[in-house]
Design a protein around this motif. Structure first.
Motif, PDB file in Angstrom:
ATOM      1  N   GLY A 109       0.751  -1.027  -0.069  1.00  0.00           N
ATOM      2  CA  GLY A 109       0.164  -0.075   0.115  1.00  0.00           C
ATOM      3  C   GLY A 109       0.929   1.241  -0.003  1.00  0.00           C
ATOM      4  N   VAL A 110       1.950   1.358   0.871  1.00  0.00           N
ATOM      5  CA  VAL A 110       2.872   2.523   0.832  1.00  0.00           C
ATOM      6  C   VAL A 110       3.559   2.517  -0.492  1.00  0.00           C
ATOM      7  N   ALA A 111       3.982   1.305  -1.072  1.00  0.00           N
ATOM      8  CA  ALA A 111       4.636   1.347  -2.259  1.00  0.00           C
ATOM      9  C   ALA A 111       3.719   2.087  -3.382  1.00  0.00           C
ATOM     10  N   LEU A 112       2.523   1.667  -3.240  1.00  0.00           N
ATOM     11  CA  LEU A 112       1.402   2.407  -4.505  1.00  0.00           C
ATOM     12  C   LEU A 112       1.318   3.758  -4.257  1.00  0.00           C
ATOM     13  N   LEU A 113       1.086   4.271  -2.877  1.00  0.00           N
ATOM     14  CA  LEU A 113       0.831   5.605  -2.605  1.00  0.00           C
ATOM     15  C   LEU A 113       2.221   6.438  -2.997  1.00  0.00           C
ATOM     16  N   GLY A 114       3.514   5.903  -2.777  1.00  0.00           N
ATOM     17  CA  GLY A 114       4.427   6.346  -3.024  1.00  0.00           C
ATOM     18  C   GLY A 114       4.774   6.645  -4.508  1.00  0.00           C
ATOM     19  N   THR A 115       4.275   5.740  -5.382  1.00  0.00           N
ATOM     20  CA  THR A 115       4.327   5.622  -6.800  1.00  0.00           C
ATOM     21  C   THR A 115       3.427   6.928  -7.139  1.00  0.00           C
ATOM     22  N   VAL A 116       2.249   7.011  -6.816  1.00  0.00           N
ATOM     23  CA  VAL A 116       1.430   8.208  -7.045  1.00  0.00           C
ATOM     24  C   VAL A 116       1.957   9.501  -6.851  1.00  0.00           C
ATOM     25  N   GLY A 117       2.690   9.606  -5.581  1.00  0.00           N
ATOM     26  CA  GLY A 117       3.395  10.639  -5.097  1.00  0.00           C
ATOM     27  C   GLY A 117       4.553  11.244  -5.949  1.00  0.00           C
ATOM     28  N   LEU A 118       5.236  10.165  -6.448  1.00  0.00           N
ATOM     29  CA  LEU A 118       6.366  10.705  -7.193  1.00  0.00           C
ATOM     30  C   LEU A 118       5.974  10.977  -8.397  1.00  0.00           C
ATOM     31  N   ALA A 119       4.936  10.385  -8.960  1.00  0.00           N
ATOM     32  CA  ALA A 119       4.526  10.989 -10.462  1.00  0.00           C
ATOM     33  C   ALA A 119       3.889  12.003 -10.200  1.00  0.00           C
ATOM     34  N   THR A 120       3.073  12.596  -9.120  1.00  0.00           N
ATOM     35  CA  THR A 120       2.539  14.038  -9.111  1.00  0.00           C
ATOM     36  C   THR A 120       3.708  14.887  -9.047  1.00  0.00           C
ATOM     37  N   THR A 121       4.698  14.553  -8.200  1.00  0.00           N
ATOM     38  CA  THR A 121       5.776  15.525  -7.981  1.00  0.00           C
ATOM     39  C   THR A 121       6.560  15.878  -9.333  1.00  0.00           C
ATOM     40  N   ASN A 142      14.115  13.865 -13.461  1.00  0.00           N
ATOM     41  CA  ASN A 142      14.742  12.708 -13.996  1.00  0.00           C
ATOM     42  C   ASN A 142      14.824  11.669 -12.933  1.00  0.00           C
ATOM     43  N   VAL A 143      15.026  11.960 -11.783  1.00  0.00           N
ATOM     44  CA  VAL A 143      15.205  11.129 -10.604  1.00  0.00           C
ATOM     45  C   VAL A 143      13.573  10.418 -10.263  1.00  0.00           C
ATOM     46  N   ALA A 144      12.951  11.573 -10.215  1.00  0.00           N
ATOM     47  CA  ALA A 144      11.362  10.820 -10.077  1.00  0.00           C
ATOM     48  C   ALA A 144      11.122   9.876 -11.334  1.00  0.00           C
ATOM     49  N   VAL A 145      11.340  10.164 -12.298  1.00  0.00           N
ATOM     50  CA  VAL A 145      10.964   9.220 -13.330  1.00  0.00           C
ATOM     51  C   VAL A 145      11.703   7.984 -13.129  1.00  0.00           C
ATOM     52  N   LEU A 146      12.880   7.999 -12.851  1.00  0.00           N
ATOM     53  CA  LEU A 146      13.714   6.652 -12.671  1.00  0.00           C
ATOM     54  C   LEU A 146      13.234   5.878 -11.412  1.00  0.00           C
ATOM     55  N   ALA A 147      12.817   6.625 -10.238  1.00  0.00           N
ATOM     56  CA  ALA A 147      12.313   6.189  -9.224  1.00  0.00           C
ATOM     57  C   ALA A 147      10.688   5.532  -9.435  1.00  0.00           C
ATOM     58  N   LEU A 148      10.122   5.952 -10.460  1.00  0.00           N
ATOM     59  CA  LEU A 148       8.474   5.595 -10.793  1.00  0.00           C
ATOM     60  C   LEU A 148       8.632   4.134 -11.483  1.00  0.00           C
ATOM     61  N   ILE A 149       9.853   3.884 -12.158  1.00  0.00           N
ATOM     62  CA  ILE A 149       9.922   2.682 -13.142  1.00  0.00           C
ATOM     63  C   ILE A 149       9.566   1.466 -12.145  1.00  0.00           C
ATOM     64  N   PRO A 150      10.318   1.144 -11.097  1.00  0.00           N
ATOM     65  CA  PRO A 150      10.005  -0.014 -10.380  1.00  0.00           C
ATOM     66  C   PRO A 150       8.562  -0.020  -9.530  1.00  0.00           C
ATOM     67  N   GLY A 151       8.208   1.294  -9.499  1.00  0.00           N
ATOM     68  CA  GLY A 151       6.777   1.497  -8.712  1.00  0.00           C
ATOM     69  C   GLY A 151       5.757   0.960  -9.863  1.00  0.00           C
ATOM     70  N   THR A 152       5.867   1.503 -10.788  1.00  0.00           N
ATOM     71  CA  THR A 152       4.925   1.466 -12.223  1.00  0.00           C
ATOM     72  C   THR A 152       4.947  -0.244 -12.483  1.00  0.00           C
ATOM     73  N   MET A 153       6.029  -0.727 -12.425  1.00  0.00           N
ATOM     74  CA  MET A 153       6.301  -2.229 -12.844  1.00  0.00           C
ATOM     75  C   MET A 153       5.413  -2.824 -11.657  1.00  0.00           C
ATOM     76  N   LEU A 154       5.606  -2.485 -10.468  1.00  0.00           N
ATOM     77  CA  LEU A 154       5.022  -3.174  -9.709  1.00  0.00           C
ATOM     78  C   LEU A 154       3.278  -3.243  -9.645  1.00  0.00           C
ATOM     79  N   ILE A 155       2.767  -1.903  -9.945  1.00  0.00           N
ATOM     80  CA  ILE A 155       1.578  -2.026 -10.025  1.00  0.00           C
ATOM     81  C   ILE A 155       0.728  -2.582 -11.214  1.00  0.00           C
ATOM     82  N   VAL A 156       1.629  -2.608 -12.393  1.00  0.00           N
ATOM     83  CA  VAL A 156       1.306  -3.558 -13.614  1.00  0.00           C
ATOM     84  C   VAL A 156       1.206  -4.872 -13.294  1.00  0.00           C
ATOM     85  N   GLU A 157       2.247  -5.370 -12.559  1.00  0.00           N
ATOM     86  CA  GLU A 157       2.401  -6.644 -12.115  1.00  0.00           C
ATOM     87  C   GLU A 157       1.381  -7.170 -11.573  1.00  0.00           C
TER      88      GLU A 157
END
Length: 353
Positions: A109-121, A142-157
């Motif tokens: 749950g924290v990982a999902l919210l963190g991903t949305v937070g990074l995307a918003t930032t 750029n750092v936010a996008v790089l950090a978004l990659i594993p979070g987005t992968m988690l959501i898709v999976e």
């Protein structure tokens, strides 16, 4: 018809056909979930292309709504899912205690919210003209996008796994099994837990139905002894089944396994020793555990079907996410490879520029 519409319909037809073929040919592959998502994506693209071609353009047009809806709905759904998982953790911890398994929903749950937070930032920082952003602002994006990659992968999976776990329950399965295998899951003071009792009860009901039809199968109770257990799970399950009328000569006990893969491997060895060559198995386990069990059985080249027993609703998210996490770990090198490839696609052009 516009070229885009023709292309979209062709893509939809091809992706949908491949998805149906894969599910029919290889129903035990969890990766079928990605193909189901691809089919949904192709359907969305086809509807968008067709409405764009057929409907007049207005200030707020149907194509515009179709095109932007996912960007509005998906983040909201992710936020709702994240908050719900964190809330569910409190319920599970109160009833089951603090353990890694009961904390899994909160972590995801924290990982999902963190991903949305990074995307918003990232979107907020990049809202202005990127060409006039300061070096530090561009670096932050750029750092936010790089950090978004594993979070987005988690959501898709997670979405793909959840969707296919639901779909798999409704697929027709072979009804030719001559052996029913009950997978163990832990004892309470030497007796079957409510979760394990539900598995054995489901297996007994299936055994009784087949016995009434004139083909009483063999029951294999599979489960070793944990460090905190006074006897093996197999012994406790066998005792439970005998007390409910299953004849002792129809029960075999596999008492060495400590995980799902060993359940399947050691059961196969036990059946070979008992004279069952290439048996057809019906795995009975909790409903949240079915998809990972059949996935492992496919890798072990076993002929199996699966039957899921009910799980208390409060415990289902925790148990299901634990299975999802186990599957992610099982395919960890594939996940690392995809993560590195996606990271390189974003990072390499930045380095070259």
């Amino acid at each position: 018809m516009h070229t885009a519409s023709v292309i979209s319909l062709a893509c939809l037809t091809i992706v949908a056909a491949v998805t149906v073929w894969r599910i029919r040919r290889h129903p035990r592959r969890p990766s079928n979930g990605f193909w189901l998502l691809a089919t949904v994506g192709a359907l969305w693209y086809a509807v968008l292309a067709l409405t764009s071609a057929l409907m007049p353009v207005h200030a707020v047009s149907v194509p515009a709504l179709i095109g932007t809806a996912p960007t509005l709905i998906l983040p909201a759904l992710v936020i709702i899912a994240g908050v719900s998982l964190i809330a569910n953790t409190g319920v599970v911890v109160r009833r089951e205690g603090v353990r890694p398994a009961t904390l899994t929903p909160a972590v995801i749950g924290v990982a999902l919210l963190g991903t949305v937070g990074l995307a918003t930032t990232a979107l907020y920082i990049a809202a202005g003209d990127v060409t006039v952003l300061s070096w530090s602002a561009r670096a932050a994006v750029n750092v936010a996008v790089l950090a978004l990659i594993p979070g987005t992968m988690l959501i898709v999976e997670l979405v793909a796994y959840t969707v296919y776990a639901v779909v798999y329950r409704w697929l027709p399965h072979r009804d030719e099994a001559n052996v029913i295998v009950v997978l163990g899951c832990g004892l309470v003071d030497g007796a079957v837990s409510p979760l394990l009792a539900a598995r054995v009860d489901t297996a007994i009901a299936e055994y009784t139905a087949r016995e009434d039809a004139g083909t009483a199968p063999l029951l294999v109770m599979s489960g070793g002894q944990g460090a905190d257990e006074t006897r093996t799970e197999a012994e406790a399950m066998a005792e439970y089944a005998r007390e409910r009328g299953v004849p002792d000569d129809r029960i075999l006990m596999e008492m060495q396994s400590t995980n799902t893969e060993e359940n399947l491997l050691f059961t196969e060895e036990l059946l070979e020793d008992a004279g069952f060559a290439d048996p057809s198995l019906l795995i009975v386990t909790s409903n949240f555990h079915v998809l990972r069990s059949v996935s492992l059985s496919r890798q072990l080249r076993l002929r199996v079907g699966a039957l899921g027993s009910p799980t208390p609703s409060y415990y289902l998210p925790s148990a299901f996410l634990r299975e999802f996490a186990a599957l992610v770990v099982h395919y960890r090198w594939a996940n690392v490879l995809v993560w590195l490839m996606l990271t390189a696609l974003w990072a390499v052009p930045l380095i070259v520029m």
